[in-house]
Design a protein around this motif. Structure first.
Motif, short mmCIF file in Angstrom:
data_model
loop_
_atom_site.label_atom_id
_atom_site.label_comp_id
_atom_site.label_asym_id
_atom_site.label_seq_id
_atom_site.Cartn_x
_atom_site.Cartn_y
_atom_site.Cartn_z
N MET A 1 11.62 13.83 23.26
CA MET A 1 11.47 13.79 21.39
C MET A 1 9.72 14.13 21.25
SD MET A 1 11.92 11.63 18.61
CE MET A 1 13.83 11.43 18.36
N THR A 2 9.90 15.05 20.17
CA THR A 2 8.52 15.64 20.76
C THR A 2 7.68 14.31 19.32
OG1 THR A 2 9.19 18.20 20.02
CG2 THR A 2 6.71 17.49 18.99
N SER A 3 6.06 13.92 19.70
CA SER A 3 5.14 13.61 19.29
C SER A 3 4.12 13.79 18.68
CB SER A 3 5.31 12.33 20.62
OG SER A 3 4.52 11.18 19.45
N ILE A 4 4.02 13.55 17.68
CA ILE A 4 2.85 14.02 16.90
C ILE A 4 1.67 13.13 16.42
CG2 ILE A 4 1.81 15.47 14.93
CD1 ILE A 4 4.09 17.32 14.94
N LEU A 5 0.88 12.76 16.50
CA LEU A 5 -0.09 11.83 16.13
C LEU A 5 -0.89 12.56 15.03
CD1 LEU A 5 -2.12 8.91 16.56
CD2 LEU A 5 -3.44 10.22 18.30
N VAL A 6 -0.99 11.61 13.68
CA VAL A 6 -1.57 12.21 12.60
C VAL A 6 -2.78 10.60 12.79
CG1 VAL A 6 -1.77 12.35 10.02
CG2 VAL A 6 0.22 12.37 11.50
N LEU A 7 -4.01 11.37 12.97
CA LEU A 7 -5.09 10.53 12.64
C LEU A 7 -6.03 10.80 10.93
CD1 LEU A 7 -7.22 11.10 16.32
CD2 LEU A 7 -6.42 8.73 15.69
N ASN A 8 -6.01 9.64 11.26
CA ASN A 8 -7.35 9.59 9.49
C ASN A 8 -8.35 9.13 9.35
OD1 ASN A 8 -5.69 11.53 7.22
ND2 ASN A 8 -3.93 10.08 8.41
N GLY A 9 -9.71 9.74 9.18
CA GLY A 9 -11.29 8.95 9.95
C GLY A 9 -11.44 8.40 8.34
N PRO A 10 -13.29 8.03 8.06
CA PRO A 10 -12.75 7.37 6.86
C PRO A 10 -13.11 7.65 5.81
CG PRO A 10 -14.79 9.29 7.83
CD PRO A 10 -13.54 9.28 8.65
N ASN A 11 -13.00 6.62 5.45
CA ASN A 11 -12.30 6.49 3.56
C ASN A 11 -10.95 6.86 3.15
OD1 ASN A 11 -15.21 5.75 2.81
ND2 ASN A 11 -15.82 7.59 3.18
N LEU A 12 -10.54 7.54 3.94
CA LEU A 12 -9.00 8.22 3.58
C LEU A 12 -8.30 6.89 3.49
CD1 LEU A 12 -9.29 10.60 6.07
CD2 LEU A 12 -8.66 11.40 3.59
N ASN A 13 -8.69 5.60 3.05
CA ASN A 13 -7.60 4.35 3.12
C ASN A 13 -7.72 4.79 1.78
OD1 ASN A 13 -10.63 4.15 3.83
ND2 ASN A 13 -10.33 2.01 2.88
N LEU A 14 -8.68 5.30 1.07
CA LEU A 14 -9.45 4.79 -0.08
C LEU A 14 -8.71 5.28 -0.96
CD1 LEU A 14 -12.29 3.83 0.07
CD2 LEU A 14 -10.45 2.30 -0.67
N LEU A 15 -7.46 6.44 -0.20
CA LEU A 15 -6.70 7.46 -1.07
C LEU A 15 -5.99 6.99 -2.62
CD1 LEU A 15 -5.59 9.75 1.79
CD2 LEU A 15 -7.08 10.51 -0.24
N GLY A 16 -6.04 7.20 -3.84
CA GLY A 16 -4.90 7.08 -4.95
C GLY A 16 -6.24 6.51 -5.47
N THR A 17 -7.27 5.61 -4.93
CA THR A 17 -8.33 5.58 -5.74
C THR A 17 -10.04 6.20 -5.80
OG1 THR A 17 -9.24 3.57 -4.71
CG2 THR A 17 -7.61 3.34 -5.59
N ARG A 18 -9.68 6.18 -4.66
CA ARG A 18 -11.14 7.98 -4.40
C ARG A 18 -11.36 8.51 -4.96
NH1 ARG A 18 -13.35 10.50 0.67
NH2 ARG A 18 -15.08 10.95 0.09
N GLN A 19 -11.71 9.70 -5.98
CA GLN A 19 -12.48 10.47 -6.30
C GLN A 19 -10.71 11.42 -6.68
OE1 GLN A 19 -15.48 11.68 -3.18
NE2 GLN A 19 -16.27 12.60 -4.71
N PRO A 20 -10.15 10.97 -7.22
CA PRO A 20 -8.72 11.09 -7.65
C PRO A 20 -9.08 12.63 -8.02
CG PRO A 20 -9.18 9.37 -9.48
CD PRO A 20 -10.26 9.72 -8.53
N GLU A 21 -9.76 12.67 -8.94
CA GLU A 21 -10.07 13.89 -9.65
C GLU A 21 -9.98 15.65 -7.99
OE1 GLU A 21 -13.84 12.92 -9.13
OE2 GLU A 21 -12.28 11.81 -9.59
N VAL A 22 -10.54 14.80 -7.12
CA VAL A 22 -11.12 15.64 -5.59
C VAL A 22 -9.47 15.40 -4.55
CG1 VAL A 22 -12.03 16.36 -3.62
CG2 VAL A 22 -13.27 15.53 -5.94
N TYR A 23 -9.37 14.14 -4.76
CA TYR A 23 -8.50 14.18 -3.74
C TYR A 23 -6.63 13.99 -3.97
CZ TYR A 23 -12.32 13.97 -1.05
OH TYR A 23 -13.97 14.40 -0.53
N GLY A 24 -6.64 13.31 -5.74
CA GLY A 24 -5.69 13.20 -6.07
C GLY A 24 -4.87 11.80 -5.95
N HIS A 25 -3.73 11.22 -7.07
CA HIS A 25 -3.73 10.02 -6.57
C HIS A 25 -2.76 9.93 -5.85
CE1 HIS A 25 -5.42 9.39 -10.38
NE2 HIS A 25 -5.38 10.96 -10.90
#
Length: 147
Positions: free
Chosen positions: A1-25
């Protein structure tokens, strides 16, 4: 089965609240749930990791060799500063895609520089959370076409 690793770096844990005008909700949990659901329909495995620490991301890239078929990396600000992430991607011989929620080329000048771009198969930016699905599709296409 194909396996893909999705890595997210700094501040992405704040998605939805950090600069929603730039990064969305949409939160990172929402992104992960959407990707997991999408992966299930495609019959592939997707593994997620978020870290604010460069070394943890490097370790995850190293561990991907022999474990994952591809890497999708939203390195956040490390995109513009990290030779270590660039070297890690180049070293493991696992194809990687650089991903950004915002269109980094329409933002501040310093965001136009990417060390990671030099060693990835492609870049997806500016499509918000939908970029993750686009990256999964792009990685699957790349893997299918790879010799």
């Amino acid at each position: 089965m194909t396996s893909i690793l999705v890595l997210n770096g700094p501040n992405l844990n704040l998605l939805g609240t950090r600069q929603p005008e730039v990064y969305g909700h949409t939160t990172l949990a929402d992104v992960e749930a959407d990707c997991a659901s999408y992966a299930k329909t495609l019959g592939i495995k997707v593994t997620f990791l978020q870290s604010n620490h460069e070394g943890a991301l490097v370790d995850a890239i190293h561990a991907a060799k022999g474990t994952h078929d591809g890497i999708i990396l939203n390195a956040g600000a490390y995109t513009h500063t990290s030779i270590a992430l660039m070297d890690a991607i180049a070293s493991v011989e696992v194809p990687a895609i650089e991903l950004h929620l915002s269109n980094v080329h329409a933002r501040e000048e310093f965001r136009h520089q990417s060390y990671i771009a030099k060693v990835v198969v492609g870049i997806i930016c500016g499509f918000g959370a939908a970029g993750y699905r686009l990256a999964i599709d792009a990685m699957l296409g790349h893997l299918k076409d790879a010799p």
